[in-house]
Each structure stands twice: as structure tokens, then as C-alpha cells.
Design an enzyme around this catalytic site. Structure first.
Site, short mmCIF file in Angstrom:
data_model
loop_
_atom_site.label_atom_id
_atom_site.label_comp_id
_atom_site.label_asym_id
_atom_site.label_seq_id
_atom_site.Cartn_x
_atom_site.Cartn_y
_atom_site.Cartn_z
CG ASP A 124 -2.12 0.93 1.05
OD1 ASP A 124 -3.12 0.58 0.40
OD2 ASP A 124 -2.01 2.07 1.56
CE1 TYR A 153 -6.32 18.50 -0.81
CE2 TYR A 153 -4.02 19.10 -0.42
CZ TYR A 153 -5.31 19.45 -0.79
OH TYR A 153 -5.59 20.75 -1.15
CG HIS A 191 -4.04 -4.07 -0.25
ND1 HIS A 191 -3.23 -3.67 -1.29
CD2 HIS A 191 -4.14 -2.98 0.57
CE1 HIS A 191 -2.87 -2.41 -1.13
NE2 HIS A 191 -3.41 -1.97 0.00
#
Length: 432
Positions: A197, A351, A410
Site C-alpha cells: 500500500d 492528498y 492486499h
């Protein structure tokens, strides 16, 4: 190399008042009596019946895993969480101040003198706890290879690490602090790195530093070649039947599975990414002090990105017994986010750091420092997306090992810790 910065030892422990508040909030929980629509299940997001079951386990402190084993004393949140803290504190925790930023990390040391220093970087919605099931395995000497000193930091903005000190703080900044953690705080001259990740991104960034001599991931963001875009575009426009017929002529079955998982993620699973990459404060503030909100938000991701055969998503007593994706471990993850009040700041990499995917794909100057370093990769069938084998070379990596597994997803360190620990030992024994 002698350490330059002195860390402070801590216990990963929270005040009684925090746990009493959590108990009150769980006791006062009000959830809908009926599903969003009839027979909604997981189709519309988090399954209401599963959420209710976990909330009941949480507030009773009576987390019964999918094998029917009672993993909590049944005395409420406080009694259960104190047992969890004992588990988490079996290896020491520290706080180091690096460039004025608080960095929390855990160290599990091997008794072996030639143990390999390995930094494990987690992602979202993970935490340092993601590595928990690897620590005992990797620190113990093994006839099949060398052991490890495993260093597991909390990303900046996660857990007990400090929040980013300014706007624009990206994972490049976090990686710089992690390199200093390994070299200036812990005094390692060289080290290995692994992640998935966001930890994949940090691991590739760490590989740009001289002290990181080899690196490994269980996630690869694909660099899609131009010739493949029409096929991907057809699927995105709803013509998946055409894509399904074409892909097996181009790729093997494992590659096709990863591509289809990625296409599914883009079409029905990536809405959270757009929210967190554009307006992270809005949902972050809403979840900040809401334990059930945090659990509901994280639970859907744990389910969608994990192997569906995991204990948490099978009837009681069933499921893959080697998997750590259990009800209790999901509750531990949610509790860490709640108690550390880090849910809102955990969204910031979306972001601030999305640009890094393009840099890894297109900027050969940026990837050059790691180009010749050994790279290893483990692939699991329920990964949310991945790179087909023919595309891996486009990522400008020196691939030395590619391991395929039939179980896992994952969150590989939780979902299939046996396979991942074996891969790490084999790869770094050969290439560190």
C-alpha cells in the site's frame, strides 16, 4: 555507525479514561435496524449484520474469532484492550524526534549477530500492527535463511507518530525521516526495506537512499503502457465482456486476475480515494471521535482487499486458519485509529502524495538511484490491483524475485504471514 539521535522508550498503553469513554460510546451505539435496501449485503458498502456483530464483540470485550475461540476475557473494552496491549508490548516501542517530528516505532530484534535490519512500512487503513504476525517469525533464526531486526514505524500522521508539520508534507518527507531513523537513530550502516500500500511507495523511496541496499514489496502500482489503454478503456466504459475475452490472449491467468481486480477497484472501489485526495478533512473530522464510524469505514476495505476465505469473512469455525485477518485483529486496527486520534491525518498521503505514482512511472532520473538494487515482489490473488509480469520492467526496477501465492490479499502481512515471511527471508538472504 554510532547513533546520533537518542530515542525515548515507551509503553503502548492508553489511560483508563480513554477506554471508559470508548466503552460508553459503544454502549450508546445506534445502528439502523434494517439494511440500506433489502438484501444489501456488501454490495452497497459495509454489511450491516457484520458491523453489528463486531460492535457487540467490541463492547463486550468478548472478541470471538471465526474459529470459535474466545480471544477476549469478556469483561468489557478495558479488560480486552489490556490483553491486547500485552501482546503489542511484547517487543519494545520508542519515540524519536527527527527534524522536529515525533516518530513512533517498534523494534523486534533477533539474537543473531548477522541479523538483517529490515524496516517494514505499513499503509492505509493499516498501522504498525500490520506487521505483528511477522515479528516472531522473522526474528527467530531459521535453517532456511538469516533472521532480522524488524523495525516497524508508524507513518507520519498515523498512530503515535506526529502529524505532518506543514502543508505539502509528502511521503518523500516521511521516507527521509525513516532513513534517518534507521541510520541516525538506530545506527545501521545498511538496511533492507519492505512495504505494501503506501508502504510500497515509501519502500521505493527508501531504495533511493544509499543505506538501503535491497527492497521488497507485496504491492505494485501498474505503469500501463499506451497500447493497453484501449483495452482498459473498454472495461471502464462498461464493455467488460470484451475485455474478459481479450485479456487471456495477452496474459496468463494470474495476470488477468490482477488486471480484473484493478478494473473492479477503479469502477466500484476507488471512491474513498477521490474523497481523501481532494477533501480529506470532511470525512476525517466526521470519523475523528466515532469508533463505530471508524470501524465501518475500515471494515469495508479489509473485506474488499483481503482474501474472502479469511476467517473474518467466513462462518464461525471456517476460514483459512493461517490467516490473521480475524475479527479481533480488525477490531485491534480500528481501536488503534480511535485511541490515537489519527484517522483524519491518516488520509493526508492521498492528498499530498498521489503525484509519486507518476514519478515512479515516468521520471527515470527519480528512480535511477534504486535502479540496480535488488528488488523482490510477492503477489497475492486478492490484491486490489497489480502489475502484470510483462509490465514490471516499465517500473524501472531490478527484479530478482517474483513469488506467486494462491492465498492472500492486499494486507499480506496479516492475511498470509507464513508466505510473506518466507519470501522475505529467502529474498534478503540471497540479496542483502
Amino acid at each position: 555507525m554510532a547513533p546520533k539521535l537518542s530515542p525515548k522508550p515507551i509503553r503502548f498503553r492508553f489511560p483508563d479514561s480513554d477506554l471508559e469513554k470508548l466503552q460508553r460510546q459503544l454502549d450508546d451505539t445506534l445502528l439502523p435496524e434494517e439494511e440500506l435496501v433489502e438484501d444489501a449485503g456488501w454490495k452497497y458498502g459495509t454489511d450491516l449484520s457484520k458491523l453489528k456483530q463486531l460492535v457487540e464483540d467490541w463492547k463486550r470485550g468478548d472478541a470471538v474469532d471465526a474459529f470459535g475461540k474466545n480471544t477476549g476475557p469478556g469483561g468489557g473494552v478495558s479488560a480486552w484492550w489490556r490483553k491486547v496491549e500485552e501482546r503489542i508490548n511484547r517487543y519494545p516501542h520508542y519515540i524519536a524526534e527527527i527534524e522536529g517530528v515525533q516518530v513512533h516505532y517498534q523494534v523486534a530484534r533477533s539474537p543473531e549477530t548477522d541479523a538483517i535490519p529490515l524496516i517494514f512500512s505499513h499503509g492505509w487503513p493499516g498501522s504498525f500492527f500490520e506487521a505483528d504476525l511477522l515479528l516472531d517469525k522473522l526474528t527467530r533464526p531459521d535453517v532456511s535463511g538469516r533472521s532480522f531486526h524488524v523495525v516497524v514505524p508508524s507513518l507520519i500522521g498515523y498512530g503515535l507518530s506526529g502529524k505532518p508539520p506543514k502543508q505539502g508534507w509528502s511521503l518523500e518527507d516521511t521516507a527521509r525521516l525513516f532513513d534517518k531513523l534507521m541510520t541516525e537513530v538506530l545506527g545501521f550502516q545498511t538496511y533492507a526495506a519492505h512495504g505494501g500500500d503506501w508502504g510500497y511507495t515509501i519502500t521505493r523511496l527508501l531504495a533511493r537512499y544509499d543505506a538501503c541496499t535491497a527492497y521488497h514489496t507485496n504491492f505494485l502500482v501498474p505503469n500501463i503502457p499506451t497500447y493497453a489503454l484501449p483495452v482498459m478503456g473498454l472495461a471502464k466504459m462498461g464493455y467488460s465482456s470484451i475485455t474478459d475475452r481479450l485479456l487471456p490472449y495477452i496474459f496468463d491467468a494470474r495476470d488477468v486476475n490482477l488486471l480484473k481486480r484493478g478494473l473492479e477497484y477503479m469502477s466500484v472501489g476507488s471512491g474513498y480515494y477521490q474523497i481523501q485526495a481532494t477533501k480529506p478533512a470532511t470525512v476525517g473530522y466526521a470519523l475523528y471521535d466515532s469508533p463505530v464510524g471508524i470501524l465501518s469505514y475500515l471494515l469495508e476495505k479489509f473485506r474488499e482487499w483481503s482474501d474472502r476465505r479469511a476467517p473474518a469473512f467466513q462462518p464461525a469455525g471456517q476460514g483459512e486458519q493461517s490467516s490473521g485477518m480475524t475479527d479481533e485483529n480488525i477490531l485491534i486496527s480500528a481501536t488503534i485509529y480511535y485511541l490515537t486520534k489519527s484517522t483524519h491525518t491518516s488520509f493526508l498521503p492521498y492528498y499530498e502524495s498521489g503525484y509519486l505514482f507518476d514519478k515512479f512511472a515516468k521520471d527515470r532520473t527519480f528512480t535511477a538511484p534504486a535502479r540496480k538494487k535488488p528488488f523482490g515482489h510477492s503477489r497475492f490473488p486478492w490484491e486490489l490491483a497489480g502489475s502484470p509480469k510483462p509490465w514490471i520492467g516499465r517500473l524501472d526496477v531490478n527484479l530478482k524475485s517474483l513469488k506467486e501465492h494462491d492465498y492472500g490479499g492486499h494486507f499480506a502481512a496479516l492475511d498470509n504471514p507464513n508466505a510473506l515471511s518466507s519470501d522475505l527471508r529467502e529474498f534478503f538472504t540471497a540479496h542483502f
